[in-house]
Scaffold this motif. Structure first.
Motif, short mmCIF file in Angstrom:
data_model
loop_
_atom_site.label_atom_id
_atom_site.label_comp_id
_atom_site.label_asym_id
_atom_site.label_seq_id
_atom_site.Cartn_x
_atom_site.Cartn_y
_atom_site.Cartn_z
N UNK A 45 0.83 -1.20 0.00
CA UNK A 45 0.00 0.00 0.00
C UNK A 45 0.87 1.26 0.00
N UNK A 46 1.96 1.26 0.76
CA UNK A 46 2.87 2.40 0.78
C UNK A 46 3.43 2.66 -0.60
N UNK A 47 3.85 1.60 -1.24
CA UNK A 47 4.42 1.73 -2.59
C UNK A 47 3.36 2.21 -3.58
N UNK A 48 2.17 1.62 -3.52
CA UNK A 48 1.08 1.98 -4.42
C UNK A 48 0.68 3.45 -4.25
N UNK A 49 0.62 3.90 -3.01
CA UNK A 49 0.20 5.27 -2.71
C UNK A 49 1.34 6.28 -2.82
N UNK A 50 2.56 5.79 -2.91
CA UNK A 50 3.71 6.68 -3.01
C UNK A 50 4.01 7.41 -1.71
N UNK A 51 3.79 6.72 -0.59
CA UNK A 51 4.04 7.33 0.72
C UNK A 51 5.08 6.51 1.48
#
Length: 111
Positions: A45-51
């Motif tokens: 999710x972090x990678x997908x959201x760029x956070x």
């Protein structure tokens, strides 16, 4: 004739085998909290959201409480919110000692 707003059965059927395998994996590992599946989900999710960070929680209420805490909301604060919401919104605000302040919404648009 009944037409569901959201056809969850149809959605489930499309991913049933994948869900059963994932559930079996979690049950077999007995890591219900902070297991590999949770860590992998948060990383993806972090990678997908760029956070930099992503925190999964058990409920929307938990998410609201964490968001309010991250903003420093606490005792004596007032939080403006819509009355056209799930009761957990006011509950989350109140649980931190803050006061929910409801603002009017337009009858025709609920905005």
């Amino acid at each position: 004739m009944y037409i569901p707003l959201v056809d969850l059965q149809m959605q489930y059927k499309g991913i049933e085998d994948e869900l059963k395998a994932a559930i079996h994996s979690v049950l077999a590992s007995s890591n219900y909290i902070m297991g590999n599946e949770v860590i992998n989900l948060e990383e993806k999710m972090s990678k997908y959201l760029g956070v930099k960070h992503c925190i999964s929680v058990a409920s929307g209420t938990d998410a609201l409480v964490i968001a309010l805490k991250s903003l420093g909301i606490g005792k004596g604060d007032e939080v403006i919110t819509s009355p056209f919401t799930f009761f957990a919104t006011a509950e989350s605000i109140s649980s931190l000692g803050a006061t929910p302040v409801f603002v009017d919404v337009k009858e025709d648009t609920f905005k």
